[in-house]
Design a protein around this motif. Structure first.
Motif, mmCIF file in Angstrom:
data_model
loop_
_atom_site.group_PDB
_atom_site.id
_atom_site.type_symbol
_atom_site.label_atom_id
_atom_site.label_comp_id
_atom_site.label_asym_id
_atom_site.label_seq_id
_atom_site.Cartn_x
_atom_site.Cartn_y
_atom_site.Cartn_z
ATOM 1 N N SER A 20 13.564 88.643 36.979
ATOM 2 C CA SER A 20 13.574 88.681 38.873
ATOM 3 C C SER A 20 14.332 88.005 38.887
ATOM 4 C CB SER A 20 11.733 88.539 38.692
ATOM 5 O OG SER A 20 11.632 86.997 38.711
ATOM 6 N N THR A 21 14.886 87.428 38.677
ATOM 7 C CA THR A 21 16.306 86.369 38.729
ATOM 8 C C THR A 21 17.525 86.387 38.162
ATOM 9 O OG1 THR A 21 15.918 83.860 37.760
ATOM 10 C CG2 THR A 21 14.443 85.001 39.904
ATOM 11 N N SER A 22 18.651 86.594 38.649
ATOM 12 C CA SER A 22 20.495 86.527 37.960
ATOM 13 C C SER A 22 19.827 85.753 37.283
ATOM 14 C CB SER A 22 21.401 86.609 39.187
ATOM 15 O OG SER A 22 21.484 85.036 39.422
ATOM 16 N N GLN A 23 19.489 84.604 36.922
ATOM 17 C CA GLN A 23 19.799 83.926 36.094
ATOM 18 C C GLN A 23 18.202 83.698 34.816
ATOM 19 O OE1 GLN A 23 18.394 82.544 39.248
ATOM 20 N NE2 GLN A 23 20.261 81.988 39.491
ATOM 21 N N GLU A 24 18.033 84.820 34.774
ATOM 22 C CA GLU A 24 17.047 85.412 33.859
ATOM 23 C C GLU A 24 17.458 86.702 32.637
ATOM 24 O OE1 GLU A 24 13.618 86.161 36.296
ATOM 25 O OE2 GLU A 24 13.170 84.365 35.565
ATOM 26 N N VAL A 25 18.723 86.949 33.105
ATOM 27 C CA VAL A 25 19.204 88.387 33.253
ATOM 28 C C VAL A 25 20.044 88.051 31.719
ATOM 29 C CG1 VAL A 25 18.923 89.328 35.019
ATOM 30 C CG2 VAL A 25 21.635 88.394 34.159
ATOM 31 N N SER A 26 20.018 88.786 30.860
ATOM 32 C CA SER A 26 20.988 88.892 29.947
ATOM 33 C C SER A 26 22.203 89.399 29.671
ATOM 34 C CB SER A 26 20.892 90.085 28.449
ATOM 35 O OG SER A 26 21.049 91.804 29.376
ATOM 36 N N HIS A 27 23.298 88.973 28.629
ATOM 37 C CA HIS A 27 24.315 89.054 29.227
ATOM 38 C C HIS A 27 25.402 90.659 29.536
ATOM 39 C CE1 HIS A 27 28.622 88.591 28.666
ATOM 40 N NE2 HIS A 27 28.763 89.858 27.651
ATOM 41 N N ARG A 28 24.437 91.839 28.977
ATOM 42 C CA ARG A 28 24.310 93.128 29.203
ATOM 43 C C ARG A 28 23.966 93.429 30.945
ATOM 44 N NH1 ARG A 28 22.272 97.240 25.026
ATOM 45 N NH2 ARG A 28 23.011 96.140 24.011
ATOM 46 N N GLU A 29 23.556 92.423 31.101
ATOM 47 C CA GLU A 29 22.706 92.852 32.474
ATOM 48 C C GLU A 29 23.846 92.357 33.535
ATOM 49 O OE1 GLU A 29 18.210 93.175 31.987
ATOM 50 O OE2 GLU A 29 18.744 91.060 31.247
ATOM 51 N N ARG A 30 24.254 90.949 32.806
ATOM 52 C CA ARG A 30 24.722 89.956 33.771
ATOM 53 C C ARG A 30 26.316 90.803 33.961
ATOM 54 N NH1 ARG A 30 23.209 85.223 32.376
ATOM 55 N NH2 ARG A 30 23.874 85.312 30.260
ATOM 56 N N GLU A 31 26.741 91.640 32.929
ATOM 57 C CA GLU A 31 27.771 92.880 33.370
ATOM 58 C C GLU A 31 27.659 93.585 34.153
ATOM 59 O OE1 GLU A 31 31.217 91.735 31.875
ATOM 60 O OE2 GLU A 31 30.321 89.950 31.931
ATOM 61 N N VAL A 32 26.323 93.948 34.490
ATOM 62 C CA VAL A 32 26.316 95.294 35.327
ATOM 63 C C VAL A 32 26.021 94.585 36.249
ATOM 64 C CG1 VAL A 32 24.096 97.245 36.030
ATOM 65 C CG2 VAL A 32 24.974 96.451 32.846
ATOM 66 N N LEU A 33 25.364 93.591 36.418
ATOM 67 C CA LEU A 33 25.369 93.360 37.677
ATOM 68 C C LEU A 33 26.872 92.235 38.555
ATOM 69 C CD1 LEU A 33 22.341 90.729 37.862
ATOM 70 C CD2 LEU A 33 22.453 92.501 38.820
ATOM 71 N N ARG A 34 27.605 92.495 37.760
ATOM 72 C CA ARG A 34 29.647 91.257 37.866
ATOM 73 C C ARG A 34 29.960 92.996 38.536
ATOM 74 N NH1 ARG A 34 33.676 92.376 35.432
ATOM 75 N NH2 ARG A 34 32.915 93.397 33.775
ATOM 76 N N VAL A 35 30.025 94.374 36.983
ATOM 77 C CA VAL A 35 30.536 95.856 38.390
ATOM 78 C C VAL A 35 30.227 96.348 39.750
ATOM 79 C CG1 VAL A 35 30.383 98.121 37.859
ATOM 80 C CG2 VAL A 35 30.771 96.148 35.672
#
Length: 154
Positions: A20-35
């Protein structure tokens, strides 16, 4: 129809455990958020939205004005809706998406395709509702990873 009940029950296992926060996301999810953060989208769709937590994260990252989601689980749809996602219960293996063509600027489909008998149907539907030039992001697990190989053996 027994299989679809099992599939819905399986989907319900993930309610409340998504980041529920950007600090909890996996590497893959972090990349999705970056895009997503590289763009500004008015209308975004999350296919397999679950409880809506990650939908909210990438909606915020892209400045989305309208955030939609679909999921097979009634529980997921209720949870996502309670968080502001305009969510609909849809079995994407069998049903068309309940939206007009060219409706969305971006679509995210995370960890969903690998659960379908007919992934082509979902992809066709996604491109039907995606605006020309829109962004379609799909993620799937790596079934060849060591972890998944051991899991398959067991």
């Amino acid at each position: 129809m027994g299989f679809w009940r099992v599939k819905k029950r399986y989907a319900n296992r993930f309610m409340g455990v998504t980041p529920s926060t950007s600090q909890e996301v996996s590497h893959r999810e972090r990349e999705v958020l970056r895009v997503f953060a590289q763009y500004t989208f008015r209308r975004v769709l999350d296919i397999g939205c679950g409880d809506g937590n990650f939908s909210l994260l990438f909606g915020k990252a892209s400045g989305s004005e309208e955030l939609f989601g679909v999921d097979i689980s009634e529980t997921a749809v209720k949870l996502a809706s309670s968080k502001g996602v305009r969510a609909f219960q849809v079995n994407v293996d069998l049903e068309d998406l309940p939206f007009e063509g060219d409706s969305f600027d971006a679509i995210f489909c995370g960890e969903t395709l690998e659960h379908l008998f007919d992934p082509d149907h979902l992809i066709e539907e996604a491109f039907r509702v995606l605006k020309p030039g829109g962004l379609f992001i799909v993620t799937t697990p790596n079934l060849a990873s060591l972890y998944n190989r051991v899991s398959l053996l067991l």
